[in-house]
Design a protein around this motif. Structure first.
Motif, PDB file in Angstrom:
ATOM      1  N   UNK A 288      61.239 -88.149  68.686  1.00 36.88           N
ATOM      2  CA  UNK A 288      60.671 -86.847  68.369  1.00 36.88           C
ATOM      3  C   UNK A 288      59.159 -86.921  68.193  1.00 36.88           C
TER       4      UNK A 288
ATOM      5  N   UNK B 173      69.204 -77.064  60.901  1.00 34.95           N
ATOM      6  CA  UNK B 173      69.991 -77.589  62.027  1.00 34.95           C
ATOM      7  C   UNK B 173      71.451 -77.794  61.592  1.00 34.95           C
TER       8      UNK B 173
ATOM      9  N   UNK C  47      62.765 -77.983  64.995  1.00 33.42           N
ATOM     10  CA  UNK C  47      62.108 -78.671  63.883  1.00 33.42           C
ATOM     11  C   UNK C  47      62.399 -80.167  63.937  1.00 33.42           C
ATOM     12  N   UNK C  48      63.656 -80.496  64.219  1.00 38.01           N
ATOM     13  CA  UNK C  48      64.050 -81.898  64.257  1.00 38.01           C
ATOM     14  C   UNK C  48      63.316 -82.650  65.369  1.00 38.01           C
ATOM     15  N   UNK C  49      63.084 -81.947  66.478  1.00 41.32           N
ATOM     16  CA  UNK C  49      62.414 -82.597  67.608  1.00 41.32           C
ATOM     17  C   UNK C  49      60.885 -82.528  67.494  1.00 41.32           C
ATOM     18  N   UNK C  50      60.398 -81.840  66.473  1.00 44.88           N
ATOM     19  CA  UNK C  50      58.953 -81.751  66.276  1.00 44.88           C
ATOM     20  C   UNK C  50      58.297 -80.752  67.209  1.00 44.88           C
TER      21      UNK C  50
ATOM     22  N   UNK D 113      57.638 -85.908  65.526  1.00 46.60           N
ATOM     23  CA  UNK D 113      57.271 -86.040  64.121  1.00 46.60           C
ATOM     24  C   UNK D 113      57.634 -87.422  63.616  1.00 46.60           C
TER      25      UNK D 113
ATOM     26  N   UNK E 296      66.295 -73.135  65.816  1.00 46.67           N
ATOM     27  CA  UNK E 296      65.215 -73.471  64.880  1.00 46.67           C
ATOM     28  C   UNK E 296      65.351 -74.901  64.367  1.00 46.67           C
ATOM     29  N   UNK E 297      66.574 -75.258  63.982  1.00 44.45           N
ATOM     30  CA  UNK E 297      66.811 -76.595  63.431  1.00 44.45           C
ATOM     31  C   UNK E 297      66.538 -77.688  64.452  1.00 44.45           C
ATOM     32  N   UNK E 298      67.015 -77.473  65.685  1.00 43.34           N
ATOM     33  CA  UNK E 298      66.774 -78.478  66.737  1.00 43.34           C
ATOM     34  C   UNK E 298      65.273 -78.628  66.986  1.00 43.34           C
TER      35      UNK E 298
END
Lengths: 455, 411
Positions: free
Chosen positions: A23, A35, B248-251, A25, B244-246
């Motif tokens: 990723x 998620x 955020x998780x992937x940046x 981050x 949204x979650x994916x």
């Protein structure tokens, strides 16, 4: 069906990619709660559909989905993540309690008062004494019980007995909503389940107080414990009544986003009871614990029975019930600790079988004595298997009161409760279908009627 | 306890606010527009935040992050699902070209001027100056539709075609904002604020497409007319949270992923209207909560920021006016467009807020300056925008019905 299968595969693949992708981050290993919620909602939605196709309740699918993808099998989310989401469970429980209270209609209870009374008393007595006797007779096979003297063994066995009496209004309500069931069988089972939810708190307190005398030599019967318990219940009902009146005012006068308001009120009640409990304990050295679910239940009951808005209330609740149930039962499934289950599954299974047998016997004799309708006589036992939240709550109280024995009792009964959690909804759905009160069974019957008319 | 109080205040405000935001009718146009944009919730956030009562301090705001991620994806979906290419094609192609030219010119002017300003003052590093300037340029180019809506509700305009052009620009230039924001995110490394190589940009694009298209495909596969309200709500909420979650998780950006998924659904799903209605129903409370949290992050103790705000206001106005002037001059129009029409497109908010909230999640340490500049300038632009729109139409107001202040003209 094919679309749903592809969807299911896509969801899993997407999660695997997210877990394995490099990723942008440099964050820690934690997974975003957003998620997890998204994944839980979608995966349980699909799994629930598969279960429905197989004639099983959707909520069993949600529980299994949570269990399989949860921290103990496929580990799509960690135990820490599940714990972070437990506040959603509290919110959902409050919502379900509102719903449960509003499903109780005085008219229907009065109409079916005889079977309700007989079944409540009969099943409670038979299950309590039956499970207590079973555990007592096999106490030599239970390692932690062996060293205890005879009276203590009976006391411990009675704890198994009293927790076996508890049921799960949340599962019952979810199944009724899912199957759109209506009729005397449905209302009788629901009324008994909800009444038992209140009764079990009183019975549990009595059993625990008596057991303290036996297991903690030198202690005396705690009248104050029982008194405060009654006080808690009375205060909860009064607060619930006032909250119900406030909801009636909202429905009548204020045009607000109802579902959000109900969940917000549930959240407020939970936080208020926690705050009130610690405030009273800190300032007056009194252990007063107001049960938020009783307040919400009483509020729902007030709206249903002391206003003309009962049906509107139920209809509006129904609009958002599916996401609430999916979140609640998935998180419940994910919270099932398989390590504890593995340790106590044999004894858990024995108690599970004993409990079901006692429920059957208790229901059989009670309905016979009450001369209940045939469908209630034959199927009522199927509606009493479900067990969930409140039993786990009582178990933590057992651990708090009797830390030494409590931890072992908890391990065994969690296994039993897990089995009841999975088998219970299946049994109840089957019972509703056999009683001919589900939407589908009514449809089938009317189609059959039409066919015979045509021929 | 702080978190509990914050939740109660925010949820209560969102619920009540979503009911009363648009009903004030006795106020002046500018003030009405301020309320219409929901700036009062930013001020409430400011009051609750670190510069005020400190109920919404940095730690508490962080606890709202999962909601912000969900809210950004929601906004992305809502914006994207309105872009049905079939419908866009029915509008004149020139409109699109005019929008593109004015957007690019505004972006260039604002970015360059802000960069020069930061370099001259030399209080932030060169890389940071580039990033902040670009993000300000991106937010500056989009136009909020609120001022136009307020003007339309209160007055009748003789030349409806000009008004349609303005509405088109205000609706579509947000897409350019999002496009530039995507480019910006693709070519920068989050956290380090450095320029990323092409390979990294491609990877960003691939992941964004993945995080958008998978949920959109799930929606298409699962969607059917027979769903009950609860089932549909569950599906849509699940899809948005998953997107949204994916992201955020992937940046990557939840806003951009949501936007792409929304556009995909708008153009492939025949039940898009049902989804649009659901998304619109939830928009107000979500938007209000996001504004309160945005306001809470507003740091009033910024030095030199007032000067930056002034520069931003002046050059954004200049960019809009010059951009629209150049765009209009480049195409022959069937109707008269006043040379200063850019003044009618100064309203700011909506997408800009979404972008800075998203930026704040990715670059928390760089966003205080931007939040300060955007929030104060938005307040100013919203106050003057309705009057500037009327000024553009002064000769074109239907004299027979007159400028009927307070008249509600439902079009």
């Amino acid at each position: 069906m094919r679309n749903r299968l592809i969807t299911f595969i896509l969801i899993i693949l997407a999660m695997l990619v997210v877990f394995n992708a490099e990723t942008f981050l440099n964050s820690d290993d934690s997974i975003s709660p957003t998620l997890i919620i998204g994944f839980m909602l979608l995966s349980s939605f699909v799994v629930g559909f598969f279960f429905e196709k197989g004639g099983l309740p959707r909520i069993t699918g949600y529980i299994i989905s949570g269990l399989v993808f949860g921290p103990f099998i496929l580990k799509f989310y960690s135990l820490g993540s599940v714990e972070e989401l437990l506040f959603l469970n509290s919110l959902a429980l409050a919502f379900i309690a509102f719903n449960a209270g509003s499903e109780l209609k005085i008219k229907e209870i009065v109409h079916d008062i005889k079977p309700i009374l007989y079944l409540t008393l009969g099943v409670t007595i038979v299950v309590f004494s039956g499970v207590t006797a079973t555990v007592f007779f096999i106490s030599e096979l239970i390692p932690f019980m062996r060293p205890y003297p005879l009276p203590a063994k009976i006391a411990i066995a009675s704890i198994f007995g009293i927790i076996s009496v508890a049921r799960s209004p949340s599962s019952a309500i979810a199944i009724i909503n899912e199957t759109k069931a209506k009729g005397s069988y449905t209302s009788t089972i629901l009324s008994i389940t909800i009444i038992m939810d209140v009764l079990i708190i009183i019975l549990f307190a009595l059993v625990i107080s008596i057991n303290s005398l036996i297991m903690e030599p030198g202690s005396s019967f705690e009248f104050s414990f029982v008194f405060f318990l009654f006080l808690e219940i009375v205060i909860a009902f009064i607060l619930g009544f006032l909250l119900g009146k406030f909801i009636i005012f909202l429905i009548n006068r204020v045009k607000v986003e109802f579902s959000v308001v109900i969940i917000a009120l549930g959240f407020f009640v939970i936080k208020f009871t926690h705050f009130a409990g610690s405030f009273i304990s800190n300032n007056y050295e009194m252990n007063l614990h107001l049960e938020p679910l009783l307040i919400c239940m009483a509020a729902g009951f007030t709206v249903q029975n002391f206003s003309g808005y009962g049906d509107i209330f139920l209809k509006r609740m129904d609009k958002i019930s599916i996401p609430v149930y999916v979140a609640f039962f998935t998180i419940t499934g994910a919270s099932i600790n398989l390590n504890i289950l593995r340790a106590g599954w044999i004894l858990g299974l024995i108690i599970f079988i004993s409990r079901i047998s006692m429920i059957y016997l208790g229901s059989f004799f009670s309905t016979k004595a009450a001369r209940a309708e045939k469908k209630i006589r034959e199927n009522s036992w199927l509606g009493f298997i479900t067990q969930a939240g409140i039993s786990l709550g009582l178990l933590s109280e057992v651990v708090r009161r009797f830390p030494e024995a409590g931890i072992h009792i908890q391990a065994i009964l969690i296994a039993t409760i897990t089995l009841n959690q999975i088998i219970g909804p299946i049994g109840f759905k089957y019972g509703l279908h056999r009683a001919g009160e589900t939407f589908l069974s009514k449809k089938e019957r009317s189609e059959k009627g039409n066919k015979s008319e045509n021929t | 306890m702080k978190f509990l109080i914050a939740i109660i205040i925010i949820a209560g405000t969102a619920l009540i606010g979503s009911r009363i935001t648009f009903i004030r009718k006795q106020l002046g146009l500018g003030v009405k527009n301020i309320f219409f944009t929901g700036i009062e919730y930013i001020l409430l956030g400011l009051l609750l935040g670190g510069s005020g009562l400190k109920i919404l301090d940095t730690d508490t705001i962080r606890k709202f992050q999962p909601f912000l991620i969900f809210g950004l994806a929601w906004v992305g979906y809502l914006y994207g699902i309105q872009f049905e290419i079939k419908l866009v094609r029915t509008l004149p192609k020139k409109f699109f070209s005019i929008t593109a030219i004015q957007a690019i010119i505004t972006f260039v002017i604002v970015s360059l001027s802000m960069f020069t300003f930061f370099c001259l003052l030399s209080i932030i590093s060169f890389e940071k100056a580039i990033i902040i300037s670009i993000v300000l340029g991106i937010t500056a180019l989009s136009t909020a539709q609120s001022a136009l809506a307020i003007a339309n509700r209160n007055f009748k305009f003789k030349d409806q075609r000009l008004f349609d052009l303005l509405r088109y620009i205000a609706a579509v230039d947000g897409l350019f904002s999002m496009f530039f924001f995507s480019l910006f995110l693709a070519f920068t490394n989050p956290g380090t604020a450095t320029i990323a190589p092409l390979l990294s940009a491609l990877k960003w694009t691939g992941l964004t497409t993945f995080a958008a298209l998978i949920p959109a495909m799930i929606f298409l596969l699962m969607n059917k007319t027979g769903y009950k309200h609860g089932d549909f709500l569950l599906l849509l909420t699940g899809i948005i949270a998953f997107t949204g979650g994916m992201s955020w998780q992937l940046g990557i950006s939840p806003l951009i992923s949501g936007l792409i998924a929304g556009i995909f659904i708008a153009n492939t799903c025949k039940f898009r209207i049902r989804a649009l209605n659901f998304l619109s129903d939830g928009e107000k409370p979500i938007y209000i909560i996001m504004l309160i949290i945005l306001g809470a992050g507003w740091d009033l103790g910024q030095k030199m920021s007032m000067a930056a705000v002034l520069i931003f206001i002046v050059f954004r106005a200049a960019g809009k006016v010059m951009g629209n002037f150049a765009a209009v001059k480049s195409f022959r129009s069937a109707f008269r467009i006043p040379p200063g029409v850019g003044f009618s497109l100064l309203s700011q908010g909506g997408i800009s807020f979404g972008i800075i909230i998203n930026f704040n999640i990715l670059y928390p340490e760089l966003s205080t300056q931007i939040i300060y500049i955007i929030l104060i300038s938005t307040f100013f632009f919203e106050l003057i925008s309705p009057r500037l729109i009327l000024a553009s139409f002064q000769e074109r107001v239907n004299q027979t019905s007159g400028p009927l202040s307070g008249e509600y003209d439902e079009k």
